[in-house]
Design a protein around this motif. Sequence first.
Motif, mmCIF file in Angstrom:
data_model
loop_
_atom_site.group_PDB
_atom_site.id
_atom_site.type_symbol
_atom_site.label_atom_id
_atom_site.label_comp_id
_atom_site.label_asym_id
_atom_site.label_seq_id
_atom_site.Cartn_x
_atom_site.Cartn_y
_atom_site.Cartn_z
ATOM 1 N N PHE A 157 18.620 21.358 12.615
ATOM 2 C CA PHE A 157 17.322 21.190 11.964
ATOM 3 C C PHE A 157 16.388 20.336 12.826
ATOM 4 O O PHE A 157 16.832 19.405 13.504
ATOM 5 N N GLU A 158 15.120 20.674 12.790
ATOM 6 C CA GLU A 158 14.087 19.801 13.337
ATOM 7 C C GLU A 158 13.729 18.796 12.247
ATOM 8 O O GLU A 158 13.363 19.180 11.131
ATOM 9 N N VAL A 159 13.835 17.519 12.555
ATOM 10 C CA VAL A 159 13.623 16.477 11.552
ATOM 11 C C VAL A 159 12.473 15.580 11.996
ATOM 12 O O VAL A 159 12.477 15.052 13.108
ATOM 13 N N GLU A 160 11.498 15.426 11.104
ATOM 14 C CA GLU A 160 10.348 14.577 11.399
ATOM 15 C C GLU A 160 10.208 13.515 10.319
ATOM 16 O O GLU A 160 10.295 13.815 9.119
ATOM 17 N N LEU A 161 10.021 12.274 10.733
ATOM 18 C CA LEU A 161 9.811 11.167 9.797
ATOM 19 C C LEU A 161 8.328 11.082 9.458
ATOM 20 O O LEU A 161 7.484 10.916 10.333
ATOM 21 N N LEU A 162 8.022 11.194 8.165
ATOM 22 C CA LEU A 162 6.634 11.164 7.698
ATOM 23 C C LEU A 162 6.452 10.066 6.651
ATOM 24 O O LEU A 162 7.395 9.674 5.964
ATOM 25 N N ASP A 163 5.231 9.594 6.538
ATOM 26 C CA ASP A 163 4.825 8.721 5.424
ATOM 27 C C ASP A 163 5.707 7.487 5.272
ATOM 28 O O ASP A 163 6.057 7.084 4.163
ATOM 29 N N TYR A 164 6.080 6.875 6.370
ATOM 30 C CA TYR A 164 6.893 5.669 6.301
ATOM 31 C C TYR A 164 6.029 4.476 5.907
ATOM 32 O O TYR A 164 4.937 4.273 6.441
ATOM 33 N N TYR A 165 6.519 3.685 4.949
ATOM 34 C CA TYR A 165 5.862 2.420 4.631
ATOM 35 C C TYR A 165 6.915 1.390 4.265
ATOM 36 O O TYR A 165 7.931 1.693 3.654
ATOM 37 N N ALA A 166 6.676 0.162 4.700
ATOM 38 C CA ALA A 166 7.652 -0.911 4.540
ATOM 39 C C ALA A 166 7.655 -1.434 3.103
ATOM 40 O O ALA A 166 6.680 -1.269 2.360
ATOM 41 N N PRO A 167 8.740 -2.095 2.687
ATOM 42 C CA PRO A 167 8.767 -2.713 1.351
ATOM 43 C C PRO A 167 7.725 -3.832 1.242
ATOM 44 O O PRO A 167 7.322 -4.427 2.241
ATOM 45 N N TRP A 168 7.313 -4.101 0.012
ATOM 46 C CA TRP A 168 6.461 -5.257 -0.285
ATOM 47 C C TRP A 168 7.390 -6.391 -0.686
ATOM 48 O O TRP A 168 8.113 -6.289 -1.671
ATOM 49 N N GLU A 169 7.376 -7.445 0.094
ATOM 50 C CA GLU A 169 8.275 -8.565 -0.151
ATOM 51 C C GLU A 169 7.579 -9.658 -0.952
ATOM 52 O O GLU A 169 6.373 -9.873 -0.834
ATOM 53 N N ARG A 170 8.367 -10.343 -1.753
ATOM 54 C CA ARG A 170 7.825 -11.361 -2.668
ATOM 55 C C ARG A 170 7.200 -12.536 -1.915
ATOM 56 O O ARG A 170 7.699 -12.980 -0.884
ATOM 57 N N GLU A 171 6.096 -13.040 -2.456
ATOM 58 C CA GLU A 171 5.468 -14.261 -1.954
ATOM 59 C C GLU A 171 4.985 -15.074 -3.151
ATOM 60 O O GLU A 171 4.532 -14.524 -4.154
ATOM 61 N N GLU A 172 5.093 -16.391 -3.072
ATOM 62 C CA GLU A 172 4.608 -17.260 -4.146
ATOM 63 C C GLU A 172 3.098 -17.426 -4.008
ATOM 64 O O GLU A 172 2.565 -17.543 -2.902
ATOM 65 N N SER A 173 2.404 -17.415 -5.129
ATOM 66 C CA SER A 173 0.948 -17.549 -5.096
ATOM 67 C C SER A 173 0.433 -18.023 -6.444
ATOM 68 O O SER A 173 1.126 -17.942 -7.464
#
Length: 459
Positions: free
Chosen positions: A364-380
Motif C-alpha cells: 500500500f501507498e501510505v500518506e500521513l495527513l491532518d496530523y496535529y499534536a495533543p493539547w497539554e494541560r497548563e495552569e491559568s
Amino acid sequence: MQKYKNFEPIKVFLEICAIPHSSFQTQTLKEWIIEKAQKFGAKVQCDTAGNVLCTKGLPKLCLQGHYDMVYVGQSAQFLVKPKFIEREGKAFLCAEDSSLGADNGVALACMLLALRDCQNIECLFTIDEEVGMIGAREITLPLLAPYMLNCDSEEIDEVVCSCAGGYDLECKMSFPSLEITKDCEVLEICTQGFIGGHSGIEIHKGIPNAILELAKVAQSLIECGALAIEFCGGEKRNSIPVNATLSVAIPQEGTAQCKEILERITQGGLGDCVQFKVTKKPLEKQRKTFDICKLLEAILDLQNGVIVAQNTEPILSSNLGILQQDFQGEKVQIEFVVMGRGNQESLMQDNIAKEKMRLEALGFEVELLDYYAPWEREESELLQNVLQIAQKHNPNAQLKSIHAGLECGILKQKYPSICFASIGPNISHPHSVREELDLESFVCFDKILQDVLKRFGAF
C-alpha cells in the motif's frame, strides 16, 4: 418541556438547524453568522480559510466554536429536523433520521447571544473542524483576548484541560481487475442495525465497526471460493462506520458453504448489534473481480479501537473510518482512511511508524495527513475560574483530559500566549443518527458561560 422550547439559546440553535452546514457546505451559515454579528454591533473579520472573528470593545475572553457539523443521514439536502423527546423524566433534543449538529451548533447559539449582550468580547467561529481542524490550521486572524474558552466539549461534568492529538493514514493500492469466467451467483451484502458513534469519546465502548465486521464476512466467503467484486463503507473519517457494502460472485462449487455463512450472519449469529442484509443481483457482463486478500489482511490486522489505556481511560486509539473502491480502466483502486488519536505524542508517533511499515510491506501507498499534536494541560487564571464557576452550578464538575480532538491544541501552537479551557453540555452519540442534546445540561452550560463572561468583564 415548554420551558426548554422557550429557552432562548434553544430558539437560536433551532434557527441554526434550519441552515444546512455540513463540513465543506457552510457558506450560507457563515453569511448568517456575519449578518447576526454585525447586527449586534460587532466588528467582523474573516480570513481566506473561512474563519470568522467577531469583536466588541476590549475583550479579555474569546469564545470559540466551529460552525460545521458531521451530517449523518439520508437527505441529499443535509436536512436536520429537530424533535423534543422525554425519557425517564428527562428532556432531550434529537433529530429525525440524521445527526443533530448540537456538536457544535449549541455553542454557536450561545456565542451569538453573548455577542448581542456583551460589550467586551471576542467570538471566533472556525470552519471545517470536523474534517481535519482545517480552520484552526489555516487561521490568520489577529486575536486580542489573552484567554480562550472553547465550547466544543460534550460532558457537563467536565472542564477540559487537555485533549488528544490526531492523524489520518490514507492508504491506497491498485489491483488488477479480472474477468468473471465461471457461472456465478452475485450477492450484495449490506450492514444494517449498526449504531456508529464518535471515534474519540466513544471508542472505548466496543461499538462494532461496520467495515471490519463485513471484512470478517468477506474473508469467510473468500475462503469458500467467493470472488470479490466491490467492497466499500463508512461515512466520515472521524466516526465509527455504520454502513458497509460487499458484492461477491459465488461459483456453483462454493454455493453450499457460502450459503451456510450467509444464513448464519443474517440470523444474528454474530450478535444482536451485528446484522447484515443479503440481496441477489444480476451478473452483468462488465462485472469484474479482484484479489481482495491483501486488502482484508491490511484492515483486519489494524489495531482498531483502544490500543493503550491509562486508568481505564484510552490514551491511544485507532478507527477505520472510510473504505472506497473505484474501477480505473483495467485496475481496481482501493483507498481507506484510518484515524488515530493519542493523548501522548510519543505513542502516536510510534503507532504511525508501526502501521505505516506494516501497510507498506503489503504494497500500500501510505500518506500521513491532518496530523496535529495533543493539547497539554497548563495552569491559568482561566482554568481556575472556569472550574470554580462550573462547580458552583454543578458540584460534579471536575478537570478532565479527553480522548477526542479539540481545536485548542492547534490554536495553542498558533497563539502560544493564549491560555485555553473547554466546556460544553451533555451531547450523547455525536456524529450519528442517535445524537442527543440533554436540555437540562444545556441550561446549566449557559449559566456557567454567563458567569464566566461576568468574571472576565464581558458585560
